[in-house]
Motif scaffolding. Structure first.
Motif, PDB file in Angstrom:
ATOM      1  N   PRO A   2      51.755  54.305  33.685  1.00  0.00           N
ATOM      2  CA  PRO A   2      51.367  53.828  35.016  1.00  0.00           C
ATOM      3  C   PRO A   2      51.784  54.810  36.106  1.00  0.00           C
ATOM      4  N   PRO A   3      51.092  54.776  37.246  1.00  0.00           N
ATOM      5  CA  PRO A   3      51.488  55.650  38.343  1.00  0.00           C
ATOM      6  C   PRO A   3      52.849  55.234  38.879  1.00  0.00           C
ATOM      7  N   LEU A   4      53.696  56.214  39.157  1.00  0.00           N
ATOM      8  CA  LEU A   4      55.046  55.940  39.612  1.00  0.00           C
ATOM      9  C   LEU A   4      55.394  56.803  40.802  1.00  0.00           C
ATOM     10  N   HIS A   5      56.403  56.393  41.493  1.00  0.00           N
ATOM     11  CA  HIS A   5      57.055  57.294  42.429  1.00  0.00           C
ATOM     12  C   HIS A   5      58.544  56.982  42.371  1.00  0.00           C
ATOM     13  N   GLU A   6      59.365  57.991  42.609  1.00  0.00           N
ATOM     14  CA  GLU A   6      60.798  57.876  42.378  1.00  0.00           C
ATOM     15  C   GLU A   6      61.478  56.823  43.233  1.00  0.00           C
ATOM     16  N   VAL A  40      60.493  52.817  30.360  1.00  0.00           N
ATOM     17  CA  VAL A  40      60.084  51.904  31.425  1.00  0.00           C
ATOM     18  C   VAL A  40      60.595  52.388  32.779  1.00  0.00           C
ATOM     19  N   VAL A  41      61.849  52.766  32.836  1.00  0.00           N
ATOM     20  CA  VAL A  41      62.453  53.165  34.111  1.00  0.00           C
ATOM     21  C   VAL A  41      61.927  54.517  34.559  1.00  0.00           C
ATOM     22  N   ALA A  42      61.738  55.433  33.627  1.00  0.00           N
ATOM     23  CA  ALA A  42      61.319  56.804  33.927  1.00  0.00           C
ATOM     24  C   ALA A  42      62.290  57.381  34.953  1.00  0.00           C
ATOM     25  N   ASP A  43      61.802  57.925  36.040  1.00  0.00           N
ATOM     26  CA  ASP A  43      62.687  58.514  37.045  1.00  0.00           C
ATOM     27  C   ASP A  43      62.883  57.597  38.248  1.00  0.00           C
ATOM     28  N   ARG A  44      62.631  56.317  38.047  1.00  0.00           N
ATOM     29  CA  ARG A  44      62.753  55.367  39.153  1.00  0.00           C
ATOM     30  C   ARG A  44      64.157  54.772  39.199  1.00  0.00           C
TER      31      ARG A  44
END
Length: 165
Positions: A2-6, A40-44
């Motif tokens: 999914p699209p993410l942002h930090e 799930v968390v990625a870089d968030r």
């Protein structure tokens, strides 16, 4: 993915019973909770990670509870109930839903790790409140109504070697 942002704040809610039954019925393997949480968390920003588990007095379950806690999940434990007729029941649907709605006021994303279609209404409610809903589950055992209600779906079957032990 999914699209993410930090700057996104994420709550991860893992329906361990659903994940266990799906991974065992499809692949006879266990979930790699560490990889699941990292993915799930990625870089968030992780606000909270909760694993909803059932105590059924099975071998090694206390070790499992300790292991998921070391990984970074807060285990919420419910004892299995045995009824007079010998049937057993334990599920976390209401608890997961209440936590999701409560956390929805404090996060940008609720990541629901489950394929249970009972959560489709929850997803619709969270989205209506402006919370992004990401579902992580195995496509072959995930309910269509849940996938339709989420903003995004990650099919763990597509990378089963990554998500399974």
């Amino acid at each position: 993915m999914p699209p993410l942002h930090e700057a996104q704040r994420v709550a991860v809610l893992a329906d361990s019973q659903n994940l266990y039954h799906s991974s065992h019925s499809l692949y006879s393997r266990n979930i790699d909770y560490e990889t699941l949480l990292d993915t799930v968390v990625a870089d968030r920003e992780l606000v909270r990670a909760i694993a909803y588990v059932i105590r059924a007095d099975s071998p090694n379950e206390e070790e499992f509870f300790e292991a998921i806690e070391e990984i970074g999940f807060e285990p919420k434990i419910k004892d299995i109930k045995t009824f007079a007729d010998g049937s057993k029941k334990a599920d976390w649907d209401v608890g997961i839903s209440l936590d999701a709605v409560t956390l929805g006021d404090h996060v940008d994303v609720v990541a629901l790790c489950s394929g249970d279609g009972d959560f489709s209404r929850l997803c619709s409610h969270l989205r209506h409140q402006g919370v992004r809903v990401e579902v992580f589950s195995f496509g072959n055992s995930a309910a269509d109504e849940l996938l339709d209600a989420a903003d995004s779906f990650v099919d763990m079957s597509e990378e089963k070697e990554r998500f399974l032990l």
